[in-house]
Design an enzyme around this catalytic site. Sequence first.
Site, PDB file in Angstrom:
ATOM      1  N   ASP A   1       3.277 -10.187  -3.123  1.00  0.00           N
ATOM      2  CA  ASP A   1       3.107 -10.393  -1.839  1.00  0.00           C
ATOM      3  C   ASP A   1       2.041 -11.610  -1.572  1.00  0.00           C
ATOM      4  OD1 ASP A   1       3.746 -10.170   1.166  1.00  0.00           O
ATOM      5  OD2 ASP A   1       1.832  -9.202   1.254  1.00  0.00           O
ATOM      6  N   SER A   2       2.158 -12.157  -0.218  1.00  0.00           N
ATOM      7  CA  SER A   2       1.123 -12.955   0.044  1.00  0.00           C
ATOM      8  C   SER A   2      -0.150 -12.459  -0.109  1.00  0.00           C
ATOM      9  CB  SER A   2       1.425 -13.927   1.321  1.00  0.00           C
ATOM     10  OG  SER A   2       1.504 -12.804   2.277  1.00  0.00           O
TER      11      SER A   2
ATOM     12  N   TYR B   1       0.986 -16.865   4.476  1.00  0.00           N
ATOM     13  CA  TYR B   1       1.929 -17.694   4.143  1.00  0.00           C
ATOM     14  C   TYR B   1       2.760 -18.237   5.307  1.00  0.00           C
ATOM     15  CZ  TYR B   1       1.772 -17.135  -1.275  1.00  0.00           C
ATOM     16  OH  TYR B   1       1.525 -16.906  -2.390  1.00  0.00           O
ATOM     17  N   GLY B   2       3.008 -17.228   6.247  1.00  0.00           N
ATOM     18  CA  GLY B   2       3.919 -17.513   7.373  1.00  0.00           C
ATOM     19  C   GLY B   2       4.011 -18.590   8.001  1.00  0.00           C
TER      20      GLY B   2
ATOM     21  N   CYS C   1       7.719  -9.531   0.179  1.00  0.00           N
ATOM     22  CA  CYS C   1       7.368 -10.406   1.192  1.00  0.00           C
ATOM     23  C   CYS C   1       8.599 -11.129   1.945  1.00  0.00           C
ATOM     24  CB  CYS C   1       6.477 -11.559   0.478  1.00  0.00           C
ATOM     25  SG  CYS C   1       5.792 -12.782   1.610  1.00  0.00           S
ATOM     26  N   ASN C   2       8.751 -11.094   3.180  1.00  0.00           N
ATOM     27  CA  ASN C   2       9.891 -11.595   3.728  1.00  0.00           C
ATOM     28  C   ASN C   2       9.798 -13.038   3.780  1.00  0.00           C
ATOM     29  OD1 ASN C   2      11.690  -9.342   5.514  1.00  0.00           O
ATOM     30  ND2 ASN C   2       9.573  -8.961   5.249  1.00  0.00           N
ATOM     31  N   THR C   3       8.458 -13.759   3.888  1.00  0.00           N
ATOM     32  CA  THR C   3       8.259 -15.012   3.992  1.00  0.00           C
ATOM     33  C   THR C   3       8.803 -15.545   2.642  1.00  0.00           C
ATOM     34  OG1 THR C   3       6.735 -14.606   5.573  1.00  0.00           O
ATOM     35  CG2 THR C   3       6.833 -17.032   4.793  1.00  0.00           C
TER      36      THR C   3
ATOM     37  N   GLU D   1      -4.328  -8.562   8.243  1.00  0.00           N
ATOM     38  CA  GLU D   1      -5.086  -9.063   6.970  1.00  0.00           C
ATOM     39  C   GLU D   1      -6.555  -8.850   7.445  1.00  0.00           C
ATOM     40  OE1 GLU D   1      -4.664 -10.941   3.976  1.00  0.00           O
ATOM     41  OE2 GLU D   1      -2.675  -9.968   4.042  1.00  0.00           O
TER      42      GLU D   1
ATOM     43  N   CYS E   1       8.612  -8.198   8.352  1.00  0.00           N
ATOM     44  CA  CYS E   1       7.653  -8.772   7.715  1.00  0.00           C
ATOM     45  C   CYS E   1       6.785  -7.549   7.135  1.00  0.00           C
ATOM     46  CB  CYS E   1       6.595  -9.472   8.765  1.00  0.00           C
ATOM     47  SG  CYS E   1       4.916  -9.715   7.736  1.00  0.00           S
ATOM     48  N   THR E   2       6.447  -7.582   5.769  1.00  0.00           N
ATOM     49  CA  THR E   2       5.843  -6.189   5.265  1.00  0.00           C
ATOM     50  C   THR E   2       4.510  -5.622   5.547  1.00  0.00           C
ATOM     51  OG1 THR E   2       5.240  -7.525   3.108  1.00  0.00           O
ATOM     52  CG2 THR E   2       7.407  -6.347   3.040  1.00  0.00           C
ATOM     53  N   HIS E   3       3.812  -6.752   6.404  1.00  0.00           N
ATOM     54  CA  HIS E   3       2.746  -6.320   6.866  1.00  0.00           C
ATOM     55  C   HIS E   3       2.730  -5.495   8.191  1.00  0.00           C
ATOM     56  CE1 HIS E   3       0.954  -9.624   4.588  1.00  0.00           C
ATOM     57  NE2 HIS E   3      -0.221  -9.482   4.993  1.00  0.00           N
TER      58      HIS E   3
HETATM   59  N1  DGL Z   1       4.056  -9.771   4.206  1.00  0.00           N
HETATM   60  C1  DGL Z   1       4.835 -11.243   4.451  1.00  0.00           C
HETATM   61  C2  DGL Z   1       5.938 -11.123   4.946  1.00  0.00           C
HETATM   62  O1  DGL Z   1       6.829 -10.069   4.803  1.00  0.00           O
HETATM   63  C3  DGL Z   1       3.524 -11.812   5.334  1.00  0.00           C
HETATM   64  C4  DGL Z   1       3.635 -13.192   5.321  1.00  0.00           C
HETATM   65  C5  DGL Z   1       2.502 -14.009   5.491  1.00  0.00           C
HETATM   66  O2  DGL Z   1       1.748 -14.293   4.314  1.00  0.00           O
HETATM   67  O3  DGL Z   1       2.272 -14.623   6.661  1.00  0.00           O
HETATM   68  O4  DGL Z   1       6.443 -11.970   5.417  1.00  0.00           O
END
Ligand code: DGL
Length: 299
Positions: free
Chosen positions: A36-37, A68-69, A99-101, A184, A218-220
């Site tokens: 993940d990011s 990363y978003g 990570c979805n992004t 974060e 988004c996994t966050h």
């Molecule tokens: N956990 C990432 C996701 O699922 C977060 C992305 C990010 O870094 O902005 O999209």
Amino acid sequence: DSLPLRYFNIKAPFGALFLYLCFAVMQKQFPIGVFDSGYGGLTILKEFVARMPEYDFIYLGDNARAPYGNRSFETVYEYTLECVQQLFDMGCRLVILACNTASAKALRTIQQHDLPAIDSQRRVLGVIRPTSEVVGRLTATNQVGIFATSGTVNSGSYEIELEKFFPHIKVFQEACPMWVPMVEYNEFDKPGADYFIQQHINRLLNKSDEIDTIILGCTHYPLLLPKIKQYLPPHIKVIAQGEIVTDSLMDYLQRHPEMDNMCSKNKSLSFFTTDSTAIFDEHAAIFFGQEVHSVHIHI
Ligand code: DGL
């Protein structure tokens, strides 16, 4: 420290772990990589470990370059590929982009362009497809909302995937650029978070009053779940991805015994971050629900 010792430092004493790795290499078995990011993928890893406790996992968080978003396609692809390559260098044969992004902006190119050149036996899987596959079972109104990063929303990945499985479902997306930084930076349960959570819930629900299911794309975001539920009408289901992605991984390994045989199963967990290990360990414990000892890695 020798390189392997720096790579695989957690819980077990160094010597025992080094021997375990030598053994794993001899057996041609390797941990599953989870990327993940930042911290979000830990909400997925937590579910993997709960439901697949015998498997070994290596987690890599690119915290130094998160979030990363809002980054461009090129940048997310470049960073994700570097991290996948790093997990391959650590021995992983199978990497999950938790990570979805990264799944939205990098997965397809990595699968179609990079993997054949790197090693056609290795696999990289994402989180958007497994999530999209189950949504049809959850909605009665066929109107589904998605909260995600701007990158995931702008990629149109959920619309494309959902269209393949459930063309009758209408998708309403809402980008929540403040939500990942709130998580974060540990502000997810503070009063300041309420404003941004309410704001995006209102914007999404203004797009349709028939939405009965919302995907946290988004996994966050699972860390924001208590507050999200507080502001959503109770009849709307909110879906986090941990369980869905774990079902999908277990199903994948069952359908691919050749890959499952290559996965080592010694209940080992290793954590790597591209940023400060002290900060990672403190935050990661909140996401993962137990103590974490990470190792710094430069990418
Ligand atoms: N956990 C990432 C996701 O699922 C977060 C992305 C990010 O870094 O902005 O999209």
